[in-house]
Design an enzyme around this catalytic site. Structure first.
Site, PDB file in Angstrom:
ATOM      1  N   ASP A 139       0.827  -1.208   0.000  1.00 51.26           N
ATOM      2  CA  ASP A 139       0.000   0.000   0.000  1.00 51.26           C
ATOM      3  C   ASP A 139       0.861   1.259   0.000  1.00 51.26           C
ATOM      4  OD1 ASP A 139      -2.336   1.425   0.006  1.00 51.26           O
ATOM      5  OD2 ASP A 139      -2.721   1.180   2.145  1.00 51.26           O
ATOM      6  N   ASN A 181     -10.800  -3.356  -6.156  1.00 55.29           N
ATOM      7  CA  ASN A 181     -10.080  -2.301  -6.877  1.00 55.29           C
ATOM      8  C   ASN A 181     -10.752  -1.894  -8.187  1.00 55.29           C
ATOM      9  OD1 ASN A 181      -6.692  -3.285  -5.829  1.00 55.29           O
ATOM     10  ND2 ASN A 181      -8.116  -1.823  -4.945  1.00 55.29           N
TER      11      ASN A 181
HETATM   12  C1  FPP Z   1      -2.085   0.120  -3.277  1.00 60.80           C
HETATM   13  O1  FPP Z   1      -1.607   1.449  -3.246  1.00 60.80           O
HETATM   14  C2  FPP Z   1      -1.509  -0.552  -4.417  1.00 60.80           C
HETATM   15  C3  FPP Z   1      -2.238  -1.167  -5.410  1.00 60.80           C
HETATM   16  C4  FPP Z   1      -3.698  -1.190  -5.455  1.00 60.80           C
HETATM   17  C5  FPP Z   1      -1.557  -1.799  -6.544  1.00 60.80           C
HETATM   18  C6  FPP Z   1      -0.347  -2.588  -6.213  1.00 60.80           C
HETATM   19  C7  FPP Z   1       0.479  -2.721  -7.442  1.00 60.80           C
HETATM   20  C8  FPP Z   1       1.822  -2.660  -7.490  1.00 60.80           C
HETATM   21  C9  FPP Z   1       2.682  -2.583  -6.289  1.00 60.80           C
HETATM   22  C10 FPP Z   1       2.582  -2.646  -8.731  1.00 60.80           C
HETATM   23  C11 FPP Z   1       2.184  -3.627  -9.711  1.00 60.80           C
HETATM   24  C12 FPP Z   1       2.527  -5.002  -9.395  1.00 60.80           C
HETATM   25  C13 FPP Z   1       1.929  -5.999 -10.075  1.00 60.80           C
HETATM   26  C14 FPP Z   1       2.362  -7.380  -9.934  1.00 60.80           C
HETATM   27  C15 FPP Z   1       0.801  -5.685 -10.962  1.00 60.80           C
HETATM   28  P1  FPP Z   1      -2.648   2.623  -3.358  1.00 60.80           P
HETATM   29  O2  FPP Z   1      -2.842   2.959  -4.784  1.00 60.80           O
HETATM   30  O3  FPP Z   1      -3.907   2.258  -2.649  1.00 60.80           O
HETATM   31  O4  FPP Z   1      -1.894   3.766  -2.607  1.00 60.80           O
HETATM   32  P2  FPP Z   1      -2.533   4.888  -1.685  1.00 60.80           P
HETATM   33  O5  FPP Z   1      -3.094   4.188  -0.474  1.00 60.80           O
HETATM   34  O6  FPP Z   1      -1.357   5.743  -1.353  1.00 60.80           O
HETATM   35  O7  FPP Z   1      -3.562   5.606  -2.494  1.00 60.80           O
END
Ligand code: FPP
Length: 246
Positions: free
Chosen positions: A20, A68
């Site tokens: 996250d 998501n």
């Molecule tokens: C959460 O951060 C992250 C995700 C929903 C996506 C995770 C994806 C990756 C780490 C990269 C891609 C890897 C693969 C294997 C596809 P957030 O967007 O919720 O962050 P925030 O809480 O700061 O808004």
């Protein structure tokens, strides 16, 4: 008998991570959220290698949850594309480094192109043994329990045949031991529908570090915290002394 990790100096066999903080990491730099996800992908590649070096056998990461899809369309398609780019850019490197890749989650609802990329990643790495990477994509812990129940019914099990083992065998991560250590980066302290069944006795570790900044220092801090935990699995820490003459 419950074992103290402090005594064992144990390394977890299986680590599960909620990656996250990509969006906030990008916002802090006045960049679009997608930039954070791109950096998050680079971080994941480094992290796999570090965990493998530390002796972790299974690493399961939450890349895209069943929920998501509620994100803006642009971000959803960006994440889908990132996977395709990731597979074409890094698959051979990961394969050469001994990483076995599996995708866990609902494969319905993702494009044929993405499914084909997953299939290729699984096929090309099927013989690797250095570390088992499971990418949870279109995954939700509740979805997993429901799909295991459906499979039990489809397999013709009678109600009295449905027990914990029967469901565990049908869960998405049936090939792996339950996670020992659950890490969430980004400062939030919740499980967010990740591996609800499998983390029943996982040790929880929350880090304020935003995912793109997560690296060897944070990994070693998490592993050291794990090594200090007493895992009791519902038992007692110190068994009662047996009375003399008993
Ligand atoms: C959460 O951060 C992250 C995700 C929903 C996506 C995770 C994806 C990756 C780490 C990269 C891609 C890897 C693969 C294997 C596809 P957030 O967007 O919720 O962050 P925030 O809480 O700061 O808004």
């Amino acid at each position: 008998m419950p074992v103290s990790n402090a005594v064992q100096g144990a390394v977890p066999r299986h680590v599960a991570i909620v990656m996250d903080g990509n969006g906030r990491w990008a916002n802090k730099r006045f960049m679009p959220r997608f930039f954070g996800h791109e950096q998050g992908m680079e971080t994941l590649l480094r992290v796999i290698d570090t965990f493998a070096d530390r002796g972790v056998e299974y690493l399961t990461v939450f890349a895209f949850s069943s929920e998501n899809w509620k994100r803006p369309g642009e971000e959803v398609s960006g994440l889908m594309n990132l996977v395709l780019i990731g597979v074409s850019k890094y698959l051979r490197k990961l394969a050469a480094e001994g990483v076995r890749i599996r995708i866990v989650g609902d494969r319905c609802g993702v494009s044929d192109k993405l499914r084909a990329a997953w299939d290729e990643a699984e096929r090309l790495t099927a013989r690797n043994t250095r570390i088992n990477l499971s990418v949870a994509f279109n995954y939700g812990g509740r979805w997993d329990v429901v799909q295991a129940c459906r499979r039990a019914v489809a397999d013709g099990l009678q109600p009295e045949q449905i027990d914990e083992q029967a469901l565990a065998r049908r869960m998405a991560l049936a090939f792996a031991p339950d996670p020992d250590l659950f890490i969430r980066t980004g400062g939030e302290m919740r499980v967010s529908n990740f591996l609800l069944w499998q983390t029943a006795y996982a040790e929880l570790y929350f880090s304020d570090c935003l995912w793109p900044d997560f690296g060897a220092t944070e990994i070693d801090a998490a592993l050291a915290a794990y090594a200090r935990r007493d895992r009791r699995f519902g038992g007692v820490r110190h068994p009662e002394p047996v009375p003399q003459g008993a």
